[in-house]
Write an enzyme that holds these catalytic residues in place. Structure first.
Site, PDB file in Angstrom:
ATOM      1  CB  SER A  52       1.564   7.447   4.726  1.00 14.15           C
ATOM      2  OG  SER A  52       0.555   7.351   5.676  1.00 14.15           O
ATOM      3  CD  GLU A 103      -5.708   0.326   6.664  1.00 14.43           C
ATOM      4  OE1 GLU A 103      -4.591   0.138   7.136  1.00 14.43           O
ATOM      5  OE2 GLU A 103      -6.004   1.319   5.971  1.00 14.43           O
ATOM      6  CD  GLN A 150      -0.055   1.267   3.139  1.00 17.46           C
ATOM      7  OE1 GLN A 150      -0.322   2.291   2.524  1.00 17.46           O
ATOM      8  NE2 GLN A 150       0.503   1.272   4.338  1.00 17.46           N
ATOM      9  CB  SER A 192       2.675  -2.295   4.903  1.00 16.39           C
ATOM     10  OG  SER A 192       2.351  -1.411   5.931  1.00 16.39           O
TER      11      SER A 192
END
Lengths: 381, 339
Positions: free
Chosen positions: A128, A243, A125, A160
């Site tokens: 951020s 999530e 992902q 991640s």
């Protein structure tokens, strides 16, 4: 009101239980945040997929078996109770896939989902950014229009699995004059493409569980944009709800951990020690509460309801449950608490610490609960 | 699996809410604390007409034979509105103590179902004092295998004024018209059942009281202004209330699951888990509610106080947190899954 399983569901659960008892690796795999462990986990995902147990709730055509939400929750209980490996594919399976089911094209689903289900393509992902954190609307990385696609530039962080994964998904600002939630586009890109540089970041355990991603005019074709350009925020909200809600944290992991905690309590202290007994009992009660609350949610969704602010209630609850449960285990272990690679609890404790931070911090979740569930007024932060 | 209340159960809760909203239970609560039972008894009778007291009484004795889930739905509302009286003893525990063919069933249960009989139970060791023994007709004391009648002795004052407690003064063993039917085996099983039902109903009351405290605090936070804006805009307040909401939301399914589990192998564990979680959540709701309200919540005039003291009293009533955590620990599975 009942908690009874029908015949079909019971049969499914029993099949899963039997397969896992036969096939779960006897020795734990290496961490999927190491090169060796990553490949071991890829093979495990393929093995799961061969038994059609990799993505049970997906339609058959993409490798699933059309399992109901309840069956999926029970699958997860069995999976963790059996001590099966963590899912290296979880970012893709639980975050990107629901988005593709809601907003993807048939071509995208066909191209991406089966490979994801088999672990042939593992996804990172890329939400951020250095200035953004939980405030996704402050994103500054850009997508600029070019022939047949887009050029991505900027920087992502805390991604991640990005160190070893194949591809990533995230939001990019496609309209430079836009502000906040407008003018964002949801894009998938190849982590090996020209212009991509990945810098692994070691986590508390020393393994590169996340990474920075630097993008310099990285080309992505139109086919890798999900939903309409500029509508990325709306598209991403599907993912965020998943999530925080059910997808990433079904009760199975906490039930299994509470079960292990009870065993640890019996082995180490039994009836001789009272100071920790209350904490063991509370951890078990909370894991049970979360399981039952989830059954309530599953019932509501099956009857046409939608996942609303309760996804934030979920996350607040399980993130605290997880930390408390692991801290109690470390207390029970006494001087052995600090020894890595022996009991699994210190590693689990480190992992639990991330819970109140990722996927929207505790503070963000509390705001959501207060404003959307309780109806308190928005105001200055 | 359908783990949700039915439409009928939701409508039942709504009809209790409508009745109680129109009958000022807070005022009745304060009168009850002064030993004036009339307003409280009027509410008792009105709820009997809705069938609340008859819920788990066998049809043979004038009851409805509803499920324990219906019972906890009702008790959550009783707790929400702070209705005074020996509800747990009379409506939940007594019918569980007296199975259909028990010699005392015919004597007491028809009156329970119709709203004419109030009960006060002493179940040693965890329920040592007799609630509202002065207004109760059915006064029963269980000590191990022995079932006795008792009379109200010295009055004890609870921190919750509406909980009027008495020292029980027991009569002779087996005096309660039961002849030989109070054999140790039966009574022990029935005592367990009565205790579990009382614990569960108390948990549901705590949940309701906690929900009232949260609702009142949210309402207050939307109205009260400090430094030029509603205090509900401040994150410090929002975050406190969000934690209360989370604890309450997650305690409720434990109550429902425990109601389903009654009579089965895991009943003791499950009702105790529900009581621990509801007591925790309600206590947090009370402490937070007082913090949000400030000094106004610390006055006897404000209804917050009715729940604040009642919640703390109920945390220890029908078994303390430690008692119930021990029951949970004892009932946890040796191996395998939690559920």
């Amino acid at each position: 009101m009942d908690l009874d399983l029908d015949e079909r569901t019971t049969a499914f659960r029993d099949e899963v239980r039997a397969w896992l008892a036969e096939n779960v690796p006897k020795r734990p795999l290496a961490s999927f945040d190491t090169a060796e462990g990553f490949e071991q986990h890829r093979r495990w995902e393929a093995k799961l997929a061969d038994a059609r147990l990799s993505v049970v709730s997906w339609p058959r055509e993409y490798g699933g078996r059309d399992a109901s939400l309840l069956e999926w929750v029970l699958f997860e209980e069995e999976y963790y109770a059996a001590g099966a490996p963590g899912r290296v594919g979880q970012n893709g399976i639980f975050m990107l896939a629901p988005t593709l089911f809601s907003h993807g094209t048939p071509e995208q689903r066909k191209r991406i989902l089966p490979a994801m289900a088999r672990g042939e393509q593992v996804w990172a992902q890329a939400w951020s950014e250095p200035e953004a954190g939980s405030d996704i609307a402050a994103l500054r990385s850009t997508a600029t229009r070019t022939d047949g696609g887009w050029l991505l530039s900027g920087q992502k962080v805390w991604s991640s699995r990005a160190t070893y994964a194949d591809r990533a998904f995230g939001l990019f600002r496609s309209d430079q004059d836009s502000e906040r939630h407008r003018g964002l586009t949801y894009v998938m890109f190849d982590l090996r493409a020209d212009g991509v540089r990945v810098r692994p970041i070691p986590q508390l355990d020393g393994e590169p569980g996340f990474a920075e991603i630097f993008l310099d005019e990285v080309f992505v074709p139109d086919a890798d944009v999900i939903g309409e350009p500029g509508e990325g925020w709306r598209v991403a909200m599907t993912t965020a709800n998943n999530e925080r809600g059910l997808s990433l944290r079904s009760p199975g992991r906490f039930l299994a951990a509470a079960d292990r905690l009870v065993r640890l309590w019996r082995e180490t202290h039994g009836d001789t020690e009272t100071a920790l007994a209350a904490r063991v009992a509370d951890a078990w009660i909370q894991a049970r509460a979360y399981q039952l609350y989830t059954f309530g949610t599953v019932t509501r969704l099956a009857e046409g309801g939608e996942l609303g602010p309760e996804s934030s209630v979920n996350k607040l609850f399980w993130s605290h449950l997880d930390v408390g449960l692991h801290e109690t285990a470390l207390e029970l272990l006494g001087p052995d608490a600090e020894l890595s690679g022996k009991t699994g609890w210190p590693e689990g404790w480190l992992f639990s610490l991330a819970g109140p931070i990722y996927g929207g911090t505790d503070q963000i979740q509390r705001n959501v609960v207060a404003e959307r569930l309780l109806g308190l007024p928005r105001g200055q932060r | 699996m359908r783990f949700a209340l039915s439409d009928e159960q939701r409508q039942f809760a709504e009809s209790i809410d409508q009745l109680l909203s129109a009958s000022d239970p807070a005022k009745a609560n304060r009168a009850w604390a002064q030993g004036q039972h009339e307003p409280g008894m009027r509410i008792w009778q009105a709820l009997a007409e809705l069938g609340v007291q008859a819920l788990i009484v066998p049809q043979q004795w004038g009851g409805i034979e509803a499920t324990p889930v219906d019972l906890v739905v009702a008790f959550e509302r009783l707790g929400y509105h702070a209705v005074p009286g020996p509800w747990v003893d009379t409506v939940a525990a007594l019918p569980a103590l007296l199975p259909e063919d028990h010699p005392l069933a015919e004597r007491f249960l028809p009156g329970v179902a119709s709203g004419e009989t109030l009960a006060s139970l002493v179940l040693r060791p965890h329920v040592p004092y007799a609630l509202d023994a002065d207004v109760a007709q059915a006064r029963l004391l269980l000590d191990g295998a022995a079932l006795r009648r008792f009379s109200p002795g010295q009055v004890l004052s609870s921190m919750d004024g509406s909980r009027r407690l008495f020292e029980p003064v027991p009569g002779a063993e087996n005096e309660a018209d039961t002849g030989a039917d109070t054999g140790a085996g039966t009574v022990t099983a029935e005592t367990e059942a009565a205790f579990d039902m009382g614990v569960l109903a108390t948990a549901a009351q705590l949940l309701g009281a906690g929900q009232w405290l949260l609702d009142a605090s949210v309402t207050y936070a939307k109205q009260r202004k400090q430094y030029g804006r509603e205090i509900g805009q401040y994150q410090a307040i929002k975050h406190l209330l969000a934690d209360v909401a989370t604890e309450l939301e997650l305690a409720r399914p434990l109550v429902h699951a425990a109601a389903i589990a009654l009579g089965g192998d895991t009943a003791a564990r499950d009702v105790s888990a529900a009581k621990v979680a509801c007591a925790r959540a309600a206590h947090l709701a009370a402490r937070t509610g007082l913090q949000v309200h400030g000094a106004i919540g610390y006055t006897a005039e404000h209804d917050l106080g009715l729940r604040l003291t009642k919640v703390r009293a109920l945390v220890s009533a029908w078994g303390t947190q430690a008692v119930h955590r021990t029951r949970v620990l004892r009932g946890m599975p040796e191996h395998g899954r939690v559920g």
